[in-house]
Design a protein around this motif. Structure first.
Motif, PDB file in Angstrom:
ATOM      1  N   LEU A 186      55.872  32.726  41.075  1.00 56.33           N
ATOM      2  CA  LEU A 186      56.022  32.698  42.424  1.00 56.33           C
ATOM      3  C   LEU A 186      54.753  32.460  43.416  1.00 56.33           C
ATOM      4  N   GLY A 187      53.599  32.332  42.642  1.00 57.52           N
ATOM      5  CA  GLY A 187      52.375  32.191  43.322  1.00 57.52           C
ATOM      6  C   GLY A 187      50.998  33.181  42.894  1.00 57.52           C
ATOM      7  N   ALA A 188      51.449  34.118  42.469  1.00 58.71           N
ATOM      8  CA  ALA A 188      50.124  34.987  42.217  1.00 58.71           C
ATOM      9  C   ALA A 188      49.329  34.111  41.189  1.00 58.71           C
ATOM     10  N   LEU A 189      48.141  34.474  41.080  1.00 57.94           N
ATOM     11  CA  LEU A 189      47.159  33.764  40.295  1.00 57.94           C
ATOM     12  C   LEU A 189      46.581  34.332  38.914  1.00 57.94           C
ATOM     13  N   ASP A 190      46.402  35.479  38.943  1.00 56.78           N
ATOM     14  CA  ASP A 190      45.898  36.108  37.776  1.00 56.78           C
ATOM     15  C   ASP A 190      46.545  37.446  37.201  1.00 56.78           C
ATOM     16  N   VAL A 191      46.296  37.964  36.195  1.00 57.79           N
ATOM     17  CA  VAL A 191      46.895  39.179  35.599  1.00 57.79           C
ATOM     18  C   VAL A 191      45.834  40.184  34.864  1.00 57.79           C
ATOM     19  N   THR A 207      42.940  29.516  34.674  1.00 55.77           N
ATOM     20  CA  THR A 207      43.491  30.346  36.029  1.00 55.77           C
ATOM     21  C   THR A 207      44.558  29.260  36.648  1.00 55.77           C
ATOM     22  N   GLY A 208      45.610  29.850  37.085  1.00 52.41           N
ATOM     23  CA  GLY A 208      46.721  29.036  37.722  1.00 52.41           C
ATOM     24  C   GLY A 208      47.860  28.211  36.789  1.00 52.41           C
ATOM     25  N   THR A 217      44.734  23.236  35.395  1.00 55.40           N
ATOM     26  CA  THR A 217      44.000  23.909  36.330  1.00 55.40           C
ATOM     27  C   THR A 217      43.373  25.044  35.739  1.00 55.40           C
ATOM     28  N   GLY A 218      41.955  25.333  36.202  1.00 55.29           N
ATOM     29  CA  GLY A 218      41.221  26.353  35.344  1.00 55.29           C
ATOM     30  C   GLY A 218      39.666  26.376  35.777  1.00 55.29           C
TER      31      GLY A 218
END
Length: 408
Positions: free
Chosen positions: A99-104, A226-227, A339-340
């Motif tokens: 849903l759009g969060a970028l990292d965990v 990332t992403g 992406t990263g």
């Protein structure tokens, strides 16, 4: 410039702990906290932070509902923090990434000073990195009506809606498959869509060519950081069950989350997705994901291997997997770099191109972080630069043509 952070967590103790850890860096200021998703939306509207740390399980609105609304109306870099790697929490975590969060990352541990310090440094590093990311509005979240959100948040009186004076959104940044006995049959694929005019393979396509041992004769290697999970999902969902190559995925993600990502991808893709194991035979139409802290290797017959060496900056390394694939498969490899941050994959993509394979880099406008693809483009390693929605169709067209050339 000070990085303004909003901390969202239903635990008062965790809110205090995260605030203290972040405030230990002079470049970071915690401008507010929230104990549930509804309060988080109100705080984002009022404070417009640079980064949000977001809990997964919360009352009133969980992390997924909150992320969806924020990315629809107040697009902000979100770092997901979870205290549990249970299936339920990991499912919500990857839904948030979708849903759009970028990292965990996992929440900082208690009672372990050394572990707490490592977590502090990791948390600060990730927040600083995300503060430099330019995010985009996710319009999908606006399809949910205000009434739906107010129903989900019915314990409060104030309505939830779009901001009255919203700032303009920031522009988009630059062995055999081990599925277990008695596993459910594969889900039927979603209807195939055309991408940039590419002709797509269909389930009626001829059998995919194999190695002498029966492994896939063609390999696609996808690298991301990332992403990446959302883009990897987007590409894999567009591939039909008849896809004639094995797909190797190297995704940089926090330790402990790779298995959850595999389950998430497997649940939404027509191709079976599995965590790679040493000795597996890479089969056509199957996806193999590099495990935590192990490089993913492949030999000329399609047999997979795992290695902890060399201990490079990133492990698993996109470069290592792509170089091994280029060495083993030569012109029968397609490399895709998404992406990263950083440069991992630029050397590997170059190795594939020099071996006669085809290479694709994600374009800058669609990247969350344009580091890895840009590095590959700058050294001439990319044959083509594409948006994510064009990549699946292009892969199918390239493989169709390559297989046609090989047939007598």
């Amino acid at each position: 410039m000070t990085i303004r952070v909003l901390v969202v967590d239903d635990s008062a103790l965790m809110r205090r702990a995260l605030t203290a850890l972040l405030a230990s860096d002079p470049e970071i200021e915690v401008v507010g906290t929230a104990s549930d998703g509804r309060a988080a939306i109100e705080q984002v509207a009022a404070l417009r932070p640079d980064v949000i740390t977001m809990d997964v399980r919360m009352p009133i609105m969980d992390g997924a509902q909150t992320t969806e609304h924020i990315m629809a109306y107040y697009p902000t870099p979100i770092l997901v923090l979870t205290a549990s790697l249970s299936r339920f929490d990991v499912d919500i975590t990857f839904k948030m990434l979708g849903l759009g969060a970028l990292d965990v990352m996992e929440k900082p541990p208690g009672g372990d000073p050394a572990g707490l310090e490592r977590a502090r440094l990791d948390l600060i590093r990730r927040v600083k990195m995300l503060s430099r990311v330019r995010v985009v509005t996710h319009l999908r979240g606006r399809r949910r009506s205000v009434a739906d959100l107010n129903t989900a948040a019915g314990q409060r009186n104030a309505p939830v809606g779009g901001p009255r004076h919203r700032r303009g959104s920031r522009p988009l940044g630059t062995g055999s498959l081990r599925r277990g006995h008695g596993s459910a049959p594969l889900r039927p694929p979603e209807p195939l869509r055309r991408s940039h005019g590419a002709r797509l393979l269909t389930p009626a396509a001829p059998p995919a060519p194999r190695t002498a041992l029966g492994g896939a004769r063609h390999v696609v290697v996808i690298g991301a950081s990332t992403g990446g999970p959302r883009v990897v999902q987007q590409i894999l969902r567009e591939l039909p069950p008849s896809f004639p190559a094995a797909v190797l995925v190297v995704q940089h993600i926090a330790d402990g989350f790779t298995a959850g990502m595999v389950d998430w991808l497997d649940a939404c893709c027509a191709l079976p997705v599995a965590l790679a194991s040493a000795g597996d035979l890479a089969l056509p139409g199957h996806v193999y994901v590099a495990p935590d802290n192990l490089h993913l290797l492949i030999d000329r017959e399609g047999v997979l291997g795992l290695s902890p060496h060399p201990a490079l900056l990133q492990r698993p390394s996109v470069d290592v997997t792509m170089e091994r694939a280029a060495e083993a498969y030569g012109a029968r490899v397609i490399g895709v770099l998404l992406t990263g941050m950083g440069r991992d994959g630029a050397i590997g993509l170059g190795a594939i191109r020099r071996a006669g394979g085809y290479t694709i880099a994600q374009d800058g406008d669609s990247c969350v972080v344009f580091g890895m693809p840009r590095a590959a483009i700058e050294v001439g390693a990319a044959c083509e630069v594409l948006r994510p929605e064009a990549i699946a169709g292009r892969l199918q067209m390239l493989l169709r043509d390559a297989i046609a050339r090989e047939r007598p």
